[in-house]
Enzyme design. Structure first.
Site, short mmCIF file in Angstrom:
data_model
loop_
_atom_site.label_atom_id
_atom_site.label_comp_id
_atom_site.label_asym_id
_atom_site.label_seq_id
_atom_site.Cartn_x
_atom_site.Cartn_y
_atom_site.Cartn_z
N THR A 466 27.18 33.17 52.32
CA THR A 466 27.86 33.27 53.61
C THR A 466 27.11 34.26 54.47
O THR A 466 26.52 35.23 53.95
CB THR A 466 29.34 33.70 53.43
N HIS A 523 34.95 40.95 38.41
CA HIS A 523 34.59 41.95 37.41
C HIS A 523 35.05 41.58 36.01
O HIS A 523 34.66 42.23 35.02
CB HIS A 523 35.17 43.31 37.80
#
Length: 550
Positions: A466, A523
């Site tokens: 992006t 994560h």
């Protein structure tokens, strides 16, 4: 057995499409995957292929018709079937699309439904089992994840005459606002939900009775049959505030039109506020805009900046303004995303001077050879693919307590549009050369902006790029789109002073082209060390670029 061809869903927020052109006529033989017709939606234009090899035995909607998602558009008969043998000789090139079978033509036990009948189980289309009986208008499903909608306004009242496909009421969901049309010509005889009520998908919202059928109409709307507003969760109980009167009049009434009409207007640079509408409530029809173009004023349109703009009073909000239903659900889902996915971000600054100079030197010759412009995106895409090959966890997904390593790198490229954002996908990007990648990115972006992407070109990405830097930002910190585990945000490219150290340890200050890159990652799958290794590999690939551009 006959095979139904349905109007496909061209995106999660798309609930209808306009048939712009039939590529086959009733009676024609078709091959599997051969295009049958063209459609236009608010997102894309596309050709819809045949699901089987056979004969096009029935066309249910003519060109120009706007059709709900999942509605049956055509019927195919297999080669050699009785339907194919009966239908094919009856058709001629001049024959119009067949009309639905009369209600009296009831199927024999065990036979497929008679042609022209809409399956009662269709999740979003009004029931059309018998044109002589009252028709139930249901709350349509406006996307795969939508389960309810709020009725914001009734456009007709009980006792009003309505035409087929004339808008009956407006609804609002967390994805879209839309008008719901009448399934038949007739009279609105019953309203089951008042304006402001929340109805579940497939709830009966109204009854339309065919003209000429004696019925006793209900004078007032019946109480809502779904959960009362006071009993629903707080986020669902927030009423959608009405827009300012002037804005409502302009947006809802002055330029009502179909996606087909809007596409014709864009292609011919026509200001729709100048086109008189002859449809219901001033709706601009295909015939209206074609007549306007035929009359000649379109070629004399003023430049956009000189055109008189509609005067819309937009007063600044004062005090506490309740969240709209859409805003409340977006807030809830964003908070849920952040609660359930432990987002982490790492930002690296990359010296892009080598690539900037290479692009400046080669861009003209590249465009002459290949016919499209050389941008920075294919450099970043190829460097990302190199880094993913070294650290495939960045291209993985968390699935049912395990890690799904994807066999391909399906690279999503976010494209900003005037009306929103779309992410077309370069599939199997790991197998592409630099030129192939550049061409694919250029092609997908161009077709995204002209609404010509195919359904399978949007969605299914495993890693996304992006580019918030195109708007001037240093970098962005994007939110993940599950099930992807990582997304790379590209910052603005700027010249700035940098300290350079030569082989002998001497430092100098030079003007370099620098760019920030931010990796957002899940994560649970990706450790900080792995994200750092990935970003280092990306940085090294860009700063030491040495591959050919052909």
């Amino acid at each position: 057995m006959p095979t139904d061809v349905i109007m496909p869903q061209m995106g999660e927020s798309i609930f209808e499409g306009t048939i712009t052109k039939w590529l086959k006529k009733a009676g024609d033989a078709v091959e599997k995957d051969e295009p049958l017709f063209e459609i236009s939606t608010d997102k894309v234009d596309a050709e819809i292929p045949s699901p089987i090899a056979g004969v096009l035995s029935e066309i249910k909607f003519p060109e120009g018709a706007t059709v709900q998602v999942n509605a049956v558009v055509a019927v195919l008969a297999e080669n050699g079937s009785a339907a194919a043998k009966q239908e094919k000789p009856k058709k001629s090139p001049q024959s119009p699309p067949p009309t639905p079978a009369p209600p009296s033509a009831q199927p024999a036990p065990g036979a497929p439904p008679a042609t022209g009948q809409q399956p009662a189980s269709s999740p979003i289309s009004p029931l059309r089992a018998n044109a002589e009986l009252p028709q139930v208008v249901v709350m349509p499903q406006m996307g795969e994840s939508i389960f309810e909608g709020t009725i914001t306004r009734w456009l007709k009242k009980v006792g009003d005459s309505v035409r087929r496909d004339e808008p009956l009421f407006e609804i609002s969901t967390d994805k879209v606002d839309a008008e719901v049309p009448s399934p038949i010509d007739g009279v609105l005889t019953e309203i089951k939900f008042e304006a402001g009520a929340i109805a579940q998908v497939n709830d009966a919202v109204a009854i339309v009775t065919p003209s000429g059928t004696p019925v006793a109409t209900q004078g007032q709307p019946a109480p809502p049959q779904s959960t009362p507003a006071a009993a629903v969760p707080k986020a669902h109980a927030i009423a959608t505030p009405a827009p300012p009167a002037a804005l409502q009049e302009f947006s809802r009434e002055a330029i009502r039109s179909s996606p087909l009409v809007r596409r014709i207007a864009r292609e011919n640079q026509v200001d729709l506020t100048r086109v008189p509408g002859t449809g219901s409530n001033g709706r601009i029809t295909k015939g209206d805009i074609l007549a306007y173009l035929a009359s000649g004023p379109a070629v004399e349109e003023l430049p956009r900046q000189a055109r008189p703009e509609p005067q819309v009073a937009l007063a600044a909000p004062q005090g506490l303004v309740p969240l709209t239903k859409m805003r409340a659900i977006i807030a809830e889902r964003m908070a849920e995303s952040k609660r359930t996915i432990p987002h982490a971000h790492t930002v690296y600054k990359v010296d892009m001077t080598r690539i900037v100079r290479l692009r400046d030197r080669e861009r003209a010759a590249f465009e002459r050879r290949h016919g499209f412009k050389l941008t920075y995106m294919p450099f970043i895409a190829m460097a990302s693919i190199d880094a993913i090959r070294q650290f495939p966890i960045v291209n993985a997904s968390l699935v049912e307590g395990g890690i799904q390593y994807h066999g391909n790198i399906h690279l999503g490229i976010a494209v900003a549009l005037e009306w929103g954002l779309i992410v077309p996908v370069v599939r199997a990007s790991e197998s592409r050369t630099f030129v192939d990648m550049a061409r694919a990115i250029n092609d997908l972006a161009a077709r995204a902006r002209t609404k010509k992407l195919m359904p399978d070109e949007v969605g299914g990405s495993t890693f996304t790029l992006t580019n918030p830097g195109v708007f001037g930002g240093e970098y962005g910190m994007p939110i993940l789109n599950p099930p992807e585990s990582a997304i790379l945000a590209i910052g603005g490219l700027r010249k700035e002073p940098a300290v350079l150290t030569d082989n002998e340890g001497n430092d100098t200050i030079a003007i370099r082209s620098m760019q920030h890159f931010c990796l957002g990652f899940d994560h649970r799958l990706i450790d900080g060390a792995d994200s750092g290794k990935f970003m280092t590999a990306l940085k090294n690939s860009l700063e030491s670029w040495d591959r050919p551009l052909d």
